[in-house]
Motif scaffolding. Sequence first.
Motif, PDB file in Angstrom:
ATOM      1  N   UNK A 307       3.629 -59.788  -1.919  1.00 27.36           N
ATOM      2  CA  UNK A 307       2.845 -59.036  -2.906  1.00 27.36           C
ATOM      3  C   UNK A 307       2.543 -57.629  -2.397  1.00 27.36           C
ATOM      4  N   UNK A 308       2.166 -57.547  -1.144  1.00 26.71           N
ATOM      5  CA  UNK A 308       1.848 -56.258  -0.536  1.00 26.71           C
ATOM      6  C   UNK A 308       3.046 -55.325  -0.567  1.00 26.71           C
ATOM      7  N   UNK A 309       4.219 -55.832  -0.203  1.00 27.56           N
ATOM      8  CA  UNK A 309       5.411 -54.985  -0.122  1.00 27.56           C
ATOM      9  C   UNK A 309       6.000 -54.649  -1.492  1.00 27.56           C
ATOM     10  N   UNK A 310       5.584 -55.353  -2.521  1.00 26.64           N
ATOM     11  CA  UNK A 310       5.980 -54.976  -3.878  1.00 26.64           C
ATOM     12  C   UNK A 310       5.119 -53.848  -4.430  1.00 26.64           C
ATOM     13  N   UNK A 311       3.945 -53.640  -3.820  1.00 23.18           N
ATOM     14  CA  UNK A 311       2.971 -52.664  -4.320  1.00 23.18           C
ATOM     15  C   UNK A 311       3.224 -51.314  -3.643  1.00 23.18           C
ATOM     16  N   UNK A 312       4.210 -50.563  -4.129  1.00 25.54           N
ATOM     17  CA  UNK A 312       4.629 -49.320  -3.479  1.00 25.54           C
ATOM     18  C   UNK A 312       4.549 -48.115  -4.410  1.00 25.54           C
ATOM     19  N   UNK A 313       3.783 -48.205  -5.473  1.00 29.18           N
ATOM     20  CA  UNK A 313       3.728 -47.122  -6.447  1.00 29.18           C
ATOM     21  C   UNK A 313       3.172 -45.831  -5.900  1.00 29.18           C
ATOM     22  N   UNK A 314       3.319 -44.764  -6.697  1.00 31.39           N
ATOM     23  CA  UNK A 314       2.861 -43.440  -6.274  1.00 31.39           C
ATOM     24  C   UNK A 314       1.336 -43.319  -6.277  1.00 31.39           C
ATOM     25  N   UNK A 315       0.692 -43.829  -7.328  1.00 34.09           N
ATOM     26  CA  UNK A 315      -0.736 -43.566  -7.493  1.00 34.09           C
ATOM     27  C   UNK A 315      -1.577 -44.831  -7.683  1.00 34.09           C
ATOM     28  N   UNK A 316      -0.952 -45.964  -7.903  1.00 43.59           N
ATOM     29  CA  UNK A 316      -1.733 -47.146  -8.251  1.00 43.59           C
ATOM     30  C   UNK A 316      -1.669 -48.238  -7.191  1.00 43.59           C
ATOM     31  N   UNK A 317      -1.314 -47.871  -5.969  1.00 43.35           N
ATOM     32  CA  UNK A 317      -1.291 -48.881  -4.915  1.00 43.35           C
ATOM     33  C   UNK A 317      -2.691 -49.391  -4.635  1.00 43.35           C
ATOM     34  N   UNK A 340      -2.771 -51.770   2.800  1.00 46.88           N
ATOM     35  CA  UNK A 340      -2.130 -51.054   1.711  1.00 46.88           C
ATOM     36  C   UNK A 340      -0.893 -50.344   2.246  1.00 46.88           C
ATOM     37  N   UNK A 341       0.189 -50.376   1.475  1.00 47.82           N
ATOM     38  CA  UNK A 341       1.402 -49.660   1.846  1.00 47.82           C
ATOM     39  C   UNK A 341       1.108 -48.166   1.900  1.00 47.82           C
ATOM     40  N   UNK A 342       1.649 -47.489   2.890  1.00 49.55           N
ATOM     41  CA  UNK A 342       1.457 -46.040   3.019  1.00 49.55           C
ATOM     42  C   UNK A 342       2.792 -45.401   3.368  1.00 49.55           C
ATOM     43  N   UNK A 343       2.776 -44.071   3.396  1.00 42.23           N
ATOM     44  CA  UNK A 343       3.962 -43.311   3.756  1.00 42.23           C
ATOM     45  C   UNK A 343       4.575 -42.597   2.566  1.00 42.23           C
ATOM     46  N   UNK A 344       5.499 -41.738   2.859  1.00 44.53           N
ATOM     47  CA  UNK A 344       6.268 -41.045   1.829  1.00 44.53           C
ATOM     48  C   UNK A 344       7.691 -41.592   1.801  1.00 44.53           C
ATOM     49  N   UNK A 345       8.535 -41.125   2.669  1.00 44.75           N
ATOM     50  CA  UNK A 345       9.924 -41.587   2.701  1.00 44.75           C
ATOM     51  C   UNK A 345      10.011 -43.099   2.929  1.00 44.75           C
ATOM     52  N   UNK A 346       9.252 -43.612   3.890  1.00 39.64           N
ATOM     53  CA  UNK A 346       9.377 -45.023   4.269  1.00 39.64           C
ATOM     54  C   UNK A 346       8.722 -45.974   3.273  1.00 39.64           C
ATOM     55  N   UNK A 347       8.008 -45.436   2.303  1.00 41.30           N
ATOM     56  CA  UNK A 347       7.335 -46.291   1.326  1.00 41.30           C
ATOM     57  C   UNK A 347       8.311 -46.845   0.286  1.00 41.30           C
ATOM     58  N   UNK A 348       9.416 -46.175   0.058  1.00 34.45           N
ATOM     59  CA  UNK A 348      10.294 -46.540  -1.044  1.00 34.45           C
ATOM     60  C   UNK A 348      11.317 -47.596  -0.634  1.00 34.45           C
ATOM     61  N   UNK A 349      11.559 -48.561  -1.524  1.00 37.09           N
ATOM     62  CA  UNK A 349      12.444 -49.688  -1.230  1.00 37.09           C
ATOM     63  C   UNK A 349      13.855 -49.249  -0.890  1.00 37.09           C
ATOM     64  N   UNK A 350      14.318 -48.186  -1.546  1.00 32.86           N
ATOM     65  CA  UNK A 350      15.683 -47.752  -1.285  1.00 32.86           C
ATOM     66  C   UNK A 350      15.865 -47.204   0.129  1.00 32.86           C
ATOM     67  N   UNK A 351      14.750 -46.875   0.795  1.00 34.16           N
ATOM     68  CA  UNK A 351      14.812 -46.352   2.161  1.00 34.16           C
ATOM     69  C   UNK A 351      14.468 -47.406   3.212  1.00 34.16           C
ATOM     70  N   UNK A 352      13.458 -48.233   2.940  1.00 30.31           N
ATOM     71  CA  UNK A 352      12.960 -49.162   3.951  1.00 30.31           C
ATOM     72  C   UNK A 352      12.582 -50.508   3.335  1.00 30.31           C
ATOM     73  N   UNK A 353      12.988 -51.580   4.014  1.00 30.72           N
ATOM     74  CA  UNK A 353      12.588 -52.918   3.586  1.00 30.72           C
ATOM     75  C   UNK A 353      11.136 -53.197   3.939  1.00 30.72           C
ATOM     76  N   UNK A 354      10.728 -52.746   5.142  1.00 27.56           N
ATOM     77  CA  UNK A 354       9.356 -52.924   5.607  1.00 27.56           C
ATOM     78  C   UNK A 354       8.708 -51.551   5.667  1.00 27.56           C
ATOM     79  N   UNK A 355       7.390 -51.469   5.623  1.00 29.75           N
ATOM     80  CA  UNK A 355       6.723 -50.176   5.486  1.00 29.75           C
ATOM     81  C   UNK A 355       5.583 -50.025   6.484  1.00 29.75           C
ATOM     82  N   UNK A 356       5.127 -48.786   6.671  1.00 30.73           N
ATOM     83  CA  UNK A 356       3.844 -48.578   7.357  1.00 30.73           C
ATOM     84  C   UNK A 356       2.705 -49.042   6.449  1.00 30.73           C
ATOM     85  N   UNK A 357       1.545 -49.337   7.067  1.00 35.07           N
ATOM     86  CA  UNK A 357       0.372 -49.778   6.305  1.00 35.07           C
ATOM     87  C   UNK A 357      -0.849 -48.966   6.686  1.00 35.07           C
ATOM     88  N   UNK A 358      -1.788 -48.914   5.756  1.00 32.56           N
ATOM     89  CA  UNK A 358      -3.175 -48.623   6.073  1.00 32.56           C
ATOM     90  C   UNK A 358      -3.862 -49.960   6.341  1.00 32.56           C
TER      91      UNK A 358
END
Length: 597
Positions: A307-317, A340-358
Motif C-alpha cells: 500500500x505504501x509503495x503504491x502511494x507515490x502521487x505528486x500532491x496527495x501522498x 510516506x514515500x519521498x523523493x523526486x526521481x526515485x519516487x516514480x515507478x518507472x525509475x525505482x521499484x523501492x523508494x526513499x521514505x519519510x
Amino acid sequence: MKSIHRVPLFLGLWLITVFSTYGQRFAIIGDYGLDGPDEAAVANMIKSWDPEFIITLGDNNYPYGEDSTIDINIGKHYHSFIAPYRGDFGEGAKENRFFPTLGNHDDYTENGRPYLDYFELPGNERYYDFVKGDIHFFALNSNPSEPDGVDSTSVQARWLKRRLANSRSPWKVVYFHHPPYSTADHGDNEYMQWPFSKWGASAVLSGHDHVYERLELDGVTYLINGLGGHETYGFVDDSEREHQVRSKYNRGKGAILATVTDLGLHFEFHSESEGLIEEFTLENRSEAGLFTSQEIMELVIEAPLETLLEDRGDHDRKYHDGKLYVKSADSTLSLDIELKVRGNFRRFKENCEFTPFWIRFPVEGTEHTRFQGYKRLKIVNPCGFSAEYHQYVMQEYLGYRIYNQLTESSFRVRPLEVKYVHSATKDTLITFSFFIENNRSVEDRLWASEVEFDMLEDTRTPNYHNPPTLELFQFMIGNNDWGIPDHNVKVFQMHDDEGHLVLPYDFDLSRLVNASYSFKEDRREFKGFCRPAEEFDYYFEFFNDHKPAIERLYHEFDLLEAVHKQEALRFIDRFYKIINHPERRKKEILDRCSDDF
C-alpha cells in the motif's frame, strides 16, 4: 507490482563492523615531555590506537621548556602527528593532529617562547579553539603569566564564555594544565575554578598532578591525567572532596583514549603496564547523538509495504502507520511511526521499484532514545531489490561521508541495516539504507536557520561560505544534478553574520555512484562561481590534504564490493589529476566558472 520477498543477502553479518568517524577518536596525554622509556611506552601505546589526533594537558617539555630539549621531548615520540614538523626525527603529518596546552614547565623559558616557536596553532596559540567532528575543543593557558589573565573575569575567561555560548557542537571539551579540583599532591587551583557548568562545558581536562583522577562537580566531569611519562605523585586525604571523586589511579604511566559513539562521549584510561583501568561514557544530551557514530544501526520496520509503495502521487501522498524496532545489547525499543514515500526521481515507478521514505515519529515515546527531539527523518533505501542497488546506496552514503570530511557544513548520515516486514504477509526485505540529518538538527549544530527559496534576494551573496568547497566536491563526484539556490541543496542563514551556508544532498545520479538508472554523462562539468586564482589554489591544496582521509573511507568500508571500490577510487583519482595539472585545471575548472547559476 513486484511482491516483497525474503532476500538471502549477507547483510546480517554487517553489524559486527564499526567504521570510525573522522575527528571522533582521539588520545589525551599530560605531563609527558621527558624523553625516556616511560614516555616511549606511552607514546607507543597511543600509536597502537591509531587516533585521529592528540591533545595534551601541558608540561610538554621538561625540565625548563628550553629550545635544546623540545624536539627530543616531543618530536622524537610524536612527530608523525605534528604539522608543520621541522625537527630531526622523521616526517611530520600532512595536517596538524597535535593540539597541546602550555604547562608550567613549558612556561619557565621566556613565558613559553620555545613552545610557541615549535608549534603552529590556531588563534594566539596560547589559548585557542577548534572543532573535530561533534566535539568543540577549547585549549586554555592556565599559567599565571598569561597576558590575558587566568581568573574567571579575565579576557581569556570572557573569550571562553563567549565561544562556549556560540558553539553548537554536541560536546564541548575544555582543557588546560592546572586542575581546578584535585586530591593529589598539588591539590586544587582555585583561580581556575571557573563556572564551567554554567557556561556549558561538557568536560574539563587537566594535568599537573601526576595521577589519573575523575571527579564530578555541578554536572561536569573533571579529568586529571598527568601520567604521560614523568614520575607519579601520591594522593592526599581530602574529606571535603572525596564524595566528588569517582576514580583514581597512580600505579603507572598511561593515557586516555576518547571516542564519540552512538551513546555519547566515551573515555578509557589505559595504563601502559596494566591495560584498561576504567572506562565511562558521558551520555548524549542532544538529538545529534544519532549521527555521532558510523556503526551500522539495526532496525526492523513493519508496515503495509505494498500500500505504501503504491502511494507515490505528486500532491496527495499520505503517511501510513508502521512500527519501528531498534535492537540493542539488552533490549528492543519499539515505536509507533508513520511512513510516506519521498523523493523526486526515485519516487516514480518507472525509475525505482523501492523508494526513499519519510519516517515520522510520535510526539511522545522517544524520550531518552536515539530519536529524542526528532519529528521526522529521511531514510534512503535501494532503488531496487537486487544486490547491485545496495552497492549504489553504499556509494551515495560514502559521497555524504566525503563531504563530511571536507566541511562541518554538511548533512550527516547514519548507516543502517533495515529489515522491512510486510505487516499483512510478514514477507521481508533486508536493505542497506541510511538516515540523513534533518534541517532542524543542522540549524542547531551550525547555529543557522533554513532560508526558503523565495526569501533569497540574490543567489550570489557576498559572504557565501561554502564555495568553492561545495563546487569542487560536486565536480569531484561528477554530480551535475544540483544548482543554487534550490536544486538538491538547502540554504541556511548564519546567525552570527550575514553569510549563507549551502548544504548539498542527493548524489545518486553522480558518476561516483554510477547507478544503472543515472544519466551516464561521460564527463564532469564544473558548476561554480568565478574567483581569484589564488583562492582556487588554496582549495586545490585543501582537497589534496584531504585525499588520504577520503581514500581511507573506501579502504575501511568492507561492505562495498572490490570492483565498485576500485572504480570509485579511480574516478576520484582522476579528479586529483585534474586539479594538480595546471593546464587541465584551467581548462576544466577555471575557464568554466560563472558569475551566477
